[in-house]
Design a protein around this motif. Structure first.
Motif, PDB file in Angstrom:
ATOM      1  N   LEU A   8       2.971   7.803  -5.786  1.00 36.78           N
ATOM      2  CA  LEU A   8       2.996   6.623  -6.682  1.00 36.78           C
ATOM      3  C   LEU A   8       3.642   5.340  -6.598  1.00 36.78           C
ATOM      4  N   THR A   9       4.112   5.164  -4.966  1.00 31.35           N
ATOM      5  CA  THR A   9       4.421   3.950  -4.809  1.00 31.35           C
ATOM      6  C   THR A   9       4.086   3.759  -3.346  1.00 31.35           C
ATOM      7  N   LYS A  10       3.468   2.575  -3.293  1.00 32.87           N
ATOM      8  CA  LYS A  10       3.060   2.225  -1.722  1.00 32.87           C
ATOM      9  C   LYS A  10       3.258   0.808  -1.579  1.00 32.87           C
ATOM     10  N   SER A  11       4.441   0.400  -1.807  1.00 35.99           N
ATOM     11  CA  SER A  11       4.837  -1.115  -1.926  1.00 35.99           C
ATOM     12  C   SER A  11       5.441  -1.505  -0.564  1.00 35.99           C
ATOM     13  N   LYS A  12       5.271  -3.153  -0.511  1.00 34.22           N
ATOM     14  CA  LYS A  12       5.522  -3.395   0.881  1.00 34.22           C
ATOM     15  C   LYS A  12       7.200  -3.622   1.106  1.00 34.22           C
ATOM     16  N   LYS A  13       7.524  -3.272   2.326  1.00 36.67           N
ATOM     17  CA  LYS A  13       9.162  -3.262   2.786  1.00 36.67           C
ATOM     18  C   LYS A  13       9.017  -3.735   4.202  1.00 36.67           C
ATOM     19  N   GLY A  21       6.896   9.490  -4.222  1.00 38.60           N
ATOM     20  CA  GLY A  21       6.099  10.183  -5.216  1.00 38.60           C
ATOM     21  C   GLY A  21       6.874  11.375  -5.806  1.00 38.60           C
ATOM     22  N   ILE A  22       6.212  12.090  -6.633  1.00 38.75           N
ATOM     23  CA  ILE A  22       6.906  13.465  -7.280  1.00 38.75           C
ATOM     24  C   ILE A  22       6.492  14.634  -6.659  1.00 38.75           C
ATOM     25  N   ASP A  23       7.096  15.536  -6.379  1.00 34.59           N
ATOM     26  CA  ASP A  23       6.769  16.944  -6.135  1.00 34.59           C
ATOM     27  C   ASP A  23       5.811  17.558  -6.979  1.00 34.59           C
ATOM     28  N   ILE A  24       4.729  18.013  -6.467  1.00 35.40           N
ATOM     29  CA  ILE A  24       3.950  18.706  -7.426  1.00 35.40           C
ATOM     30  C   ILE A  24       4.518  19.984  -7.974  1.00 35.40           C
ATOM     31  N   ASN A  25       5.416  20.761  -7.430  1.00 36.35           N
ATOM     32  CA  ASN A  25       5.820  21.963  -7.898  1.00 36.35           C
ATOM     33  C   ASN A  25       6.942  21.907  -8.876  1.00 36.35           C
ATOM     34  N   ASN A  26       7.853  20.813  -8.736  1.00 38.03           N
ATOM     35  CA  ASN A  26       9.021  20.774  -9.588  1.00 38.03           C
ATOM     36  C   ASN A  26       9.190  19.442 -10.403  1.00 38.03           C
ATOM     37  N   GLY A  27       8.330  18.340  -9.958  1.00 35.90           N
ATOM     38  CA  GLY A  27       8.342  17.144 -10.416  1.00 35.90           C
ATOM     39  C   GLY A  27       9.672  16.161 -10.027  1.00 35.90           C
ATOM     40  N   GLU A  55      -6.486   5.855   4.787  1.00 37.38           N
ATOM     41  CA  GLU A  55      -5.291   5.553   4.449  1.00 37.38           C
ATOM     42  C   GLU A  55      -4.582   6.209   3.092  1.00 37.38           C
ATOM     43  N   ALA A  56      -3.503   6.798   3.122  1.00 35.75           N
ATOM     44  CA  ALA A  56      -3.200   7.352   1.949  1.00 35.75           C
ATOM     45  C   ALA A  56      -2.888   6.439   0.557  1.00 35.75           C
ATOM     46  N   GLU A  57      -3.374   6.838  -0.505  1.00 39.45           N
ATOM     47  CA  GLU A  57      -3.416   5.800  -1.784  1.00 39.45           C
ATOM     48  C   GLU A  57      -2.647   6.364  -2.726  1.00 39.45           C
ATOM     49  N   ILE A  58      -2.297   5.541  -3.801  1.00 36.31           N
ATOM     50  CA  ILE A  58      -1.809   5.987  -5.098  1.00 36.31           C
ATOM     51  C   ILE A  58      -2.585   7.161  -5.856  1.00 36.31           C
ATOM     52  N   PHE A  59      -1.924   8.079  -6.228  1.00 33.92           N
ATOM     53  CA  PHE A  59      -2.524   9.267  -6.729  1.00 33.92           C
ATOM     54  C   PHE A  59      -3.004  10.421  -5.740  1.00 33.92           C
ATOM     55  N   ASP A  60      -3.176  10.089  -4.425  1.00 30.97           N
ATOM     56  CA  ASP A  60      -3.286  11.090  -3.366  1.00 30.97           C
ATOM     57  C   ASP A  60      -2.314  12.194  -3.814  1.00 30.97           C
ATOM     58  N   ILE A  61      -2.618  13.531  -3.604  1.00 29.60           N
ATOM     59  CA  ILE A  61      -1.948  14.372  -3.331  1.00 29.60           C
ATOM     60  C   ILE A  61      -1.654  14.663  -1.939  1.00 29.60           C
ATOM     61  N   ILE A  62      -0.431  14.785  -1.548  1.00 38.27           N
ATOM     62  CA  ILE A  62      -0.065  14.695  -0.081  1.00 38.27           C
ATOM     63  C   ILE A  62       0.828  15.739   0.491  1.00 38.27           C
ATOM     64  N   ALA A  63       0.402  16.570   1.356  1.00 36.76           N
ATOM     65  CA  ALA A  63       1.262  17.589   2.202  1.00 36.76           C
ATOM     66  C   ALA A  63       1.829  16.701   3.191  1.00 36.76           C
ATOM     67  N   ILE A  64       3.209  16.629   3.236  1.00 35.06           N
ATOM     68  CA  ILE A  64       4.180  15.948   4.481  1.00 35.06           C
ATOM     69  C   ILE A  64       4.919  16.676   5.034  1.00 35.06           C
ATOM     70  N   ILE A 216      10.260  -3.118  -9.379  1.00 35.03           N
ATOM     71  CA  ILE A 216       9.215  -2.621  -9.787  1.00 35.03           C
ATOM     72  C   ILE A 216       8.428  -2.062  -8.537  1.00 35.03           C
ATOM     73  N   ALA A 217       8.268  -0.975  -8.293  1.00 36.77           N
ATOM     74  CA  ALA A 217       7.537  -0.555  -7.110  1.00 36.77           C
ATOM     75  C   ALA A 217       6.190  -0.210  -7.320  1.00 36.77           C
ATOM     76  N   SER A 218       5.723   0.045  -8.636  1.00 40.06           N
ATOM     77  CA  SER A 218       4.297   0.373  -8.802  1.00 40.06           C
ATOM     78  C   SER A 218       4.076   0.260 -10.126  1.00 40.06           C
ATOM     79  N   VAL A 219       2.901  -0.466 -10.740  1.00 42.44           N
ATOM     80  CA  VAL A 219       2.550  -0.661 -11.857  1.00 42.44           C
ATOM     81  C   VAL A 219       1.285   0.323 -12.091  1.00 42.44           C
ATOM     82  N   LEU A 220       1.352   1.285 -12.918  1.00 42.28           N
ATOM     83  CA  LEU A 220       0.362   2.367 -13.197  1.00 42.28           C
ATOM     84  C   LEU A 220      -0.272   2.173 -14.521  1.00 42.28           C
ATOM     85  N   THR A 221      -1.501   2.093 -14.858  1.00 46.92           N
ATOM     86  CA  THR A 221      -2.157   2.336 -15.951  1.00 46.92           C
ATOM     87  C   THR A 221      -2.970   3.475 -16.121  1.00 46.92           C
TER      88      THR A 221
END
Length: 221
Positions: A8-13, A21-27, A55-64, A216-221
């Motif tokens: 949910l966030t991929k902001s510059k640092k 992001g959020i864990d898909i199992n428990n939020g 490259e990983a993008e916003i809304f990708d479901i990723i196993a890390i 504000i790390a991410s602006v989602l619509t």
């Protein structure tokens, strides 16, 4: 340990990335960090590439694959990723998928009060179980501020909005895609004609005033 998240966030640092992001199992919130102190634990671009060079993008479901958690006095959600493994894309989510797992959060305040920053000394007095540094919110009365504050720097994009009847002003935005959409505008205040979903993050301490700024790390619509 393996964490499966919706990104949910991929902001510059520090010219690298802040990833969360959020864990898909428990939020629950998961912030992915490195162990590289030279870039303040940010994640390098080569580390957010899948094995097929995408490259990983916003809304990708990723196993890390992660080595361990790295909680601090101001961020409780951090996990150090294991760079011996590629990140694995296992699906794609929608905003509705996200909200089904993590509805808009209803707290009295964004990170403890209505100010734009929190003193480091204050955070150190809070019980570790009550520390948090990521939020998903649904604000109202959103206003974008575009302004070049000095001639030797680029335009800054900030946001004013309301959350639980409190007004938050001039909150910095680190979502570069969103910022680039507004930097071409002339200086001024612009009302949004829709209410976005915001991913809020509490940044690291700013040395000049020993405070942690709300971002504000991410602006989602």
């Amino acid at each position: 340990m393996k964490k499966s998240i919706i990104l949910l966030t991929k902001s510059k640092k520090y010219r690298n990335y802040c990833i969360a992001g959020i864990d898909i199992n428990n939020g629950e919130w998961v912030r992915i960090v490195s162990n590289d102190t030279n870039i303040h634990y940010a994640v390098k671009q080569e580390d957010i590439m899948y094995e097929n060079n995408e490259e990983a993008e916003i809304f990708d479901i990723i196993a890390i694959e992660c080595e361990k958690d790295r909680k601090s006095y101001y961020q409780s959600e951090n996990y150090i990723f294991d760079n011996a493994y590629y990140w694995e894309k296992i699906g794609k989510a929608t905003i509705n998928d996200v909200l089904a797992i993590k509805p808009c959060e209803n707290r009295n305040f964004i990170f403890y009060d209505t100010n734009k920053k929190v003193a480091s000394d204050y955070l150190k007095t809070i019980n570790s179980d009550d520390i948090y540094s990521l939020m998903l919110i649904c604000p109202t009365n959103v206003e974008i501020i575009v302004k070049q504050w000095s001639h030797d720097e680029e335009k800054k994009i900030t946001m004013n909005f309301e959350y639980n009847s409190n007004r938050y002003r001039y909150i910095p935005i680190t979502d570069e895609i969103f910022n680039n959409q507004h930097r071409t505008k002339i200086d001024g205040n612009y009302s949004l004609h829709y209410n976005p979903i915001l991913i809020m993050s509490l940044g690291e301490m700013y040395e000049r005033d020993k405070c942690h700024y709300k971002l504000i790390a991410s602006v989602l619509t």
